[in-house]
Scaffold this motif. Structure first.
Motif, PDB file in Angstrom:
ATOM      1  N   VAL A  37      38.557  53.682  48.593  1.00 38.00           N
ATOM      2  CA  VAL A  37      37.627  53.154  49.597  1.00 38.00           C
ATOM      3  C   VAL A  37      36.869  51.955  49.028  1.00 38.00           C
ATOM      4  O   VAL A  37      36.660  50.943  49.704  1.00 38.00           O
ATOM      5  N   ARG A  38      36.483  52.051  47.764  1.00 43.20           N
ATOM      6  CA  ARG A  38      35.733  50.967  47.140  1.00 43.20           C
ATOM      7  C   ARG A  38      36.640  49.775  46.837  1.00 43.20           C
ATOM      8  O   ARG A  38      36.214  48.627  46.905  1.00 43.20           O
ATOM      9  N   VAL A  39      37.887  50.060  46.515  1.00 46.89           N
ATOM     10  CA  VAL A  39      38.856  48.981  46.314  1.00 46.89           C
ATOM     11  C   VAL A  39      39.048  48.206  47.614  1.00 46.89           C
ATOM     12  O   VAL A  39      39.046  46.962  47.639  1.00 46.89           O
ATOM     13  N   GLU A  40      39.207  48.945  48.713  1.00 48.28           N
ATOM     14  CA  GLU A  40      39.368  48.303  50.025  1.00 48.28           C
ATOM     15  C   GLU A  40      38.124  47.493  50.401  1.00 48.28           C
ATOM     16  O   GLU A  40      38.231  46.440  51.039  1.00 48.28           O
ATOM     17  N   ALA A  41      36.954  47.978  50.004  1.00 44.59           N
ATOM     18  CA  ALA A  41      35.714  47.262  50.323  1.00 44.59           C
ATOM     19  C   ALA A  41      35.703  45.886  49.656  1.00 44.59           C
ATOM     20  O   ALA A  41      35.252  44.895  50.252  1.00 44.59           O
ATOM     21  N   PRO A  97      48.896  45.201  49.388  1.00 43.94           N
ATOM     22  CA  PRO A  97      48.853  46.609  48.972  1.00 43.94           C
ATOM     23  C   PRO A  97      49.225  46.786  47.498  1.00 43.94           C
ATOM     24  O   PRO A  97      48.657  47.637  46.812  1.00 43.94           O
ATOM     25  N   GLU A  98      50.171  45.999  47.027  1.00 47.27           N
ATOM     26  CA  GLU A  98      50.565  46.105  45.619  1.00 47.27           C
ATOM     27  C   GLU A  98      49.423  45.695  44.693  1.00 47.27           C
ATOM     28  O   GLU A  98      49.162  46.365  43.681  1.00 47.27           O
ATOM     29  N   GLU A  99      48.734  44.625  45.033  1.00 44.19           N
ATOM     30  CA  GLU A  99      47.599  44.172  44.217  1.00 44.19           C
ATOM     31  C   GLU A  99      46.487  45.206  44.215  1.00 44.19           C
ATOM     32  O   GLU A  99      45.919  45.533  43.162  1.00 44.19           O
ATOM     33  N   LYS A 100      46.193  45.751  45.393  1.00 41.22           N
ATOM     34  CA  LYS A 100      45.144  46.772  45.484  1.00 41.22           C
ATOM     35  C   LYS A 100      45.568  48.062  44.781  1.00 41.22           C
ATOM     36  O   LYS A 100      44.741  48.769  44.201  1.00 41.22           O
ATOM     37  N   GLY A 101      46.865  48.335  44.808  1.00 35.70           N
ATOM     38  CA  GLY A 101      47.368  49.547  44.157  1.00 35.70           C
ATOM     39  C   GLY A 101      47.269  49.503  42.637  1.00 35.70           C
ATOM     40  O   GLY A 101      47.314  50.543  41.981  1.00 35.70           O
TER      41      GLY A 101
END
Length: 414
Positions: free
Chosen positions: A321-325, A341-345
């Motif tokens: 959730v904090r990564v998405e923020a 999505p890969e970078e956030k993953g």
């Protein structure tokens, strides 16, 4: 020459080892990890005298309470029935005052300026190649209220001798010709610089090892022997280490060892996250998204997005959730930048040691003659790392410190 053991191999520990070595001391660094991850590797890389306002400032505790049930908020304090956390919370609340800000401004500015300049000296003296650019730092604002607040901070910084200016929206877009900027204005701290942390850490470790500094990785110190006001030895189940001087630079874990000496070091781990992108995104100047508290840094070969302060104990769990923020905030200010999505993953986190008043602990406690404490730098550990190392080496070498250390004293009351 003294035999010195540095407990903790983050940026504070490595810089301490560097300056102790330069003073001619025998140095050993002991760290509980493999020394290739954590806060010293995932931070925004800023050398930022601009960050003169301590974390504990008027209104911060109130804001933290408002955000308590919002896991995507910039500051998230997770309530816990833990005596140390409760003591820290009370001390933090007491420190959220104008008096603390006035005390903190010169203390933060002086050590951050010294730290910024020492990174330059280290690079030149050792012929290091790590990125060090002085492009300043932009505080991007989307609301009039935030811009007014940032202008007030910039005016305070100017009075303190730092170089700042205010930019309208049109000037901002000129600074980012290759991507759209969604902000009404910004303050620009031309006094700031930035680096790529993992490159510096690698070069410093290689230099220290080649210079004879000994490293013991994956070694957690669990016990110590104490007699007549001095540490006699430190150990775990497999090894015992002895030295003339011990330096505690274990970040968020520092208070676990200090307790063994009866030193009640109020400290909480403040988790921060980072996302890296190898794509050319058009970010050429470091920026902080003021309302969202997200930092964006053009590093050596990639762009880093970092942020949040999550005070929820010692753990390295990734809260998506904090990564998405962080990703969503980035796109609000830079509409053309959508993190994949890969970078956030591949997001990573690090734990920053936070003192109740937002100032580091640097110095010797009255309870132990041969222990020097250097921790509690909160979000400023990278900025203050080199300066802290130098100050510690001056203490141990019986030299007059480059700065007055009273304001950073580990025995101070809150």
């Amino acid at each position: 020459m003294k035999n010195c053991i540095v407990i903790g191999g983050g940026v504070i520990g490595l810089c301490t080892a560097y300056y102790l070595h330069k003073e001619g001391h025998q140095v050993t660094v002991i760290d509980q990890s493999s020394m290739d991850f954590g806060a010293s590797y995932v931070n925004a890389g800023y050398l930022s005298p601009s960050h003169i306002i301590p974390l504990a400032a008027p209104g911060v505790m109130k804001k933290g309470l408002q955000w308590m049930f919002n896991p995507s908020s910039p500051l998230f304090i997770k309530p816990r029935l833990n005596s140390n956390f409760l003591k820290w919370t009370l001390a933090f609340n007491a420190s959220c005052s104008s008096k603390n800000v006035q005390k903190g401004i010169p203390a933060i500015k002086e050590i951050a300026i010294l730290g910024r300049d020492l990174y330059t000296d280290i690079k030149n003296d050792e012929n290091f190649s790590f990125q060090l650019e002085k492009k300043g730092l932009l505080m991007l604002c989307q609301t009039e209220k935030m811009l007014e607040e940032e202008i007030q901070v910039a005016e305070t910084a100017t009075k303190e001798g730092l170089t700042t200016k205010t930019l309208p929206k049109e000037e901002l877009q000129k600074l980012y010709p290759d991507t759209a900027v969604q902000a009404i204005g910004a303050t620009w701290y031309e006094c700031d610089a930035h680096t790529t942390p993992n490159t510096f850490m690698k070069e410093m470790k290689n230099y220290l090892e080649a210079s004879g500094v000994r490293f013991h990785k994956n070694e957690k110190i669990e016990n110590l022997s104490f007699n007549n006001g001095k540490i006699v030895s430190i150990d775990n189940s497999t090894h015992t280490y002895t030295a003339d001087e011990y330096i505690l630079t274990a970040g968020s874990w520092s208070n676990q060892l200090s307790k063994l000496l009866g030193i009640n070091l109020l400290l909480e781990a403040g988790k921060g996250y980072r996302i890296n992108s190898d794509r050319n995104l058009g970010i050429t100047i470091p920026a902080i998204l003021a309302e969202a508290k997200v930092a964006i840094t053009p590093m050596d070969g990639f762009t880093r997005f970092a942020g949040t302060m999550e005070i929820a104990g010692i753990n390295h769990r990734i809260n998506q959730v904090r990564v998405e923020a962080i990703a969503k905030a980035t796109q609000r200010y830079f509409p053309n930048i959508e993190l994949t999505p890969e970078e956030k993953g591949k997001a990573a986190c690090g734990l920053r040691p936070v003192s109740p008043d937002g100032l580091p602990y640097i110095g010797k406690s009255s309870k132990c003659n041969n222990l020097t404490i250097a921790t509690g730098h909160a979000m400023m550990g990278w900025s203050m790392g080199s300066a802290t190392g130098k100050l510690v080496s001056e203490l141990i070498s019986d030299k007059k410190p480059s700065l007055d250390l009273d304001v950073y004293h580990p025995d101070r009351k809150f």
